[in-house]
Design a protein around this motif. Sequence first.
Motif, PDB file in Angstrom:
ATOM      1  N   VAL A 220       0.849  -1.196   0.000  1.00 55.40           N
ATOM      2  CA  VAL A 220       0.000   0.000   0.000  1.00 55.40           C
ATOM      3  C   VAL A 220       0.882   1.244   0.000  1.00 55.40           C
ATOM      4  N   TYR A 221       0.357   2.313  -0.572  1.00 53.37           N
ATOM      5  CA  TYR A 221       1.028   3.611  -0.608  1.00 53.37           C
ATOM      6  C   TYR A 221       0.168   4.578   0.181  1.00 53.37           C
ATOM      7  N   LEU A 222       0.624   4.948   1.368  1.00 59.60           N
ATOM      8  CA  LEU A 222      -0.152   5.778   2.285  1.00 59.60           C
ATOM      9  C   LEU A 222       0.682   6.968   2.744  1.00 59.60           C
ATOM     10  N   ASN A 223       0.161   8.159   2.537  1.00 57.39           N
ATOM     11  CA  ASN A 223       0.860   9.380   2.951  1.00 57.39           C
ATOM     12  C   ASN A 223       2.301   9.440   2.446  1.00 57.39           C
ATOM     13  N   GLY A 224       2.493   8.955   1.205  1.00 55.44           N
ATOM     14  CA  GLY A 224       3.802   9.058   0.570  1.00 55.44           C
ATOM     15  C   GLY A 224       4.772   7.937   0.882  1.00 55.44           C
ATOM     16  N   TYR A 225       4.319   6.886   1.594  1.00 51.27           N
ATOM     17  CA  TYR A 225       5.204   5.771   1.968  1.00 51.27           C
ATOM     18  C   TYR A 225       4.559   4.434   1.604  1.00 51.27           C
ATOM     19  N   HIS A 226       5.421   3.479   1.186  1.00 49.72           N
ATOM     20  CA  HIS A 226       4.964   2.138   0.840  1.00 49.72           C
ATOM     21  C   HIS A 226       5.160   1.183   2.013  1.00 49.72           C
ATOM     22  N   GLY A 227       4.193   0.293   2.221  1.00 51.09           N
ATOM     23  CA  GLY A 227       4.332  -0.821   3.160  1.00 51.09           C
ATOM     24  C   GLY A 227       4.071  -2.105   2.409  1.00 51.09           C
ATOM     25  N   ASP A 228       4.950  -3.104   2.540  1.00 51.96           N
ATOM     26  CA  ASP A 228       4.956  -4.278   1.663  1.00 51.96           C
ATOM     27  C   ASP A 228       5.015  -5.556   2.492  1.00 51.96           C
ATOM     28  N   THR A 229       4.107  -6.491   2.225  1.00 52.64           N
ATOM     29  CA  THR A 229       4.107  -7.760   2.954  1.00 52.64           C
ATOM     30  C   THR A 229       3.413  -8.831   2.126  1.00 52.64           C
ATOM     31  N   SER A 230       3.702 -10.094   2.405  1.00 55.11           N
ATOM     32  CA  SER A 230       2.981 -11.186   1.747  1.00 55.11           C
ATOM     33  C   SER A 230       2.966 -12.409   2.650  1.00 55.11           C
ATOM     34  N   LYS A 231       2.005 -13.277   2.362  1.00 57.77           N
ATOM     35  CA  LYS A 231       1.818 -14.473   3.175  1.00 57.77           C
ATOM     36  C   LYS A 231       1.215 -15.560   2.298  1.00 57.77           C
TER      37      LYS A 231
END
Length: 370
Positions: A220-231
Motif C-alpha cells: 500500500v502507498y499511504l501518505n507518501g510511503y509504501h508498506g509491503d508484505t505477503s503471506k
Amino acid sequence: MALANTTLSQAAASLQLSSSLVHGETKLSASSTLLMGSSLASRNPSSLSSSKVTRRRLVVHSKRISGLEEAIRIRRERELRTSPTSKRMPPLRRGKVSQRLPVPDHIPKPPYVSSKLLPEISSEHQIHDSEGLARMRAACELAARVVDYAGTLVRPSVTTNEIDKAVHQMIIDAGAYPSPLGYGGFPKSVCTSVNECMCHGIPDSRQLQDGDIINIDVTVYLNGYHGDTSKTFFCGNVNRAMQRLVKVTEECMYKGIAVCKDGALFRKIGKRISEHAEKFGFGVVDRFVGHGIGTIFHSEPLIYHHRNDKAGHMVEGQTFTIEPILTLGTTDCITWEDNWTTLTADGSPAAQFEHTILITKTGAEILTKY
C-alpha cells in the motif's frame, strides 16, 4: 513485492551472474562452485600430503551435503505424489483478467502510475527521520491488516479476481493507493500466486481449488510511503508436503530477520535462509530479491535470499523487505507472456513470505507484523 535486480554489472568477479529485466530479477550461476571443485580435482599428485588431506575433506563434505539434500527432495516429491489428503493439482492456467479497478482522484498516487515503463531501481538506501518513520509504520500496519483480511477470503471456488477486488476496496477505503496497480503496467492491485507460481501472479477468473496454496502479496502507498508484505495461505485440505513447504518458508523468513541489526552484513540473510531450507531439501529461489522500501517502492539494498558474497552492511534506521521463495522441486522458472506471472519450470509448488523491517541498533523491528 519481489524485485528483479538490474545492477548485476556490479557483481563480484568471483561469481558469474546473469539477469533479465523481468521486474527485479537476478540469477546466480553455480559455475563458481564447479570451477572450485575442478581446480581441487586437478591439483598435481605430487602436492604435499597436507594438501591432499584438505582436498579429500572438501570432496567428502560436498558429497555428504549433496546426497542428503537429494534424498530429502526425493522424499518430498514422493509425499506430494502419494499424499492421501490431496491429489496433485493440475497445471496452472491463466483465466480471464478483468478491467483495471478505479482509484478515487483524491487519493495520492505514486509517480510511476503515469507511465507503463518499469521504474529503475533507486540507488538510494532509505533511512527515515521520526516523521518519516511514523508514516512508514502507518503504511506497513495497513498492509498487514489488508493481507490478514485477504487470507480470510481464501476458500474453494473463490476467484483471485474477487480477492483483488476486496483488497482494492479495503485499501482505497483507508485513503491509500494499491502500490502494484500500474507499476510497470501491472494491471491489478495485488499479486496472487497459486501453487507453482513463484510470484507476481495476476488475479483472474480462476477459482481456487481444494488443496491449493496461494501467496497474497500486498503493498500500500499511504501518505507518501509504501508498506509491503505477503503471506502464503492454505485453501481447504492441503497435502503434507505442501504444508511443510509453507511452514519452512515462513521459518526461513524469520531466521533471515533474526540476523539483522545495525552493522550486520547483508549476506548473512541468504546464508541463514539457505541453511534452514537445505535441512528440508527445499530450493531457495535466487531469481527474485528483497529490496529497500519507503517513499520509493523498490530501491537499494537488494536482499539476496540464497548464499552470496555480496558486500554491504545494515544501517540503523534503514527499511527493507525480506521475502524468500522456496520450492519443492527446481528453482528454475518460466514467465508467461504477460511478463509477470512466473512459475517453477517443473510445475512443483512454491511458497513465499514477506515482511518489511526496520533496522535498529540491536536487531530488527518487523513493521508489517501479522
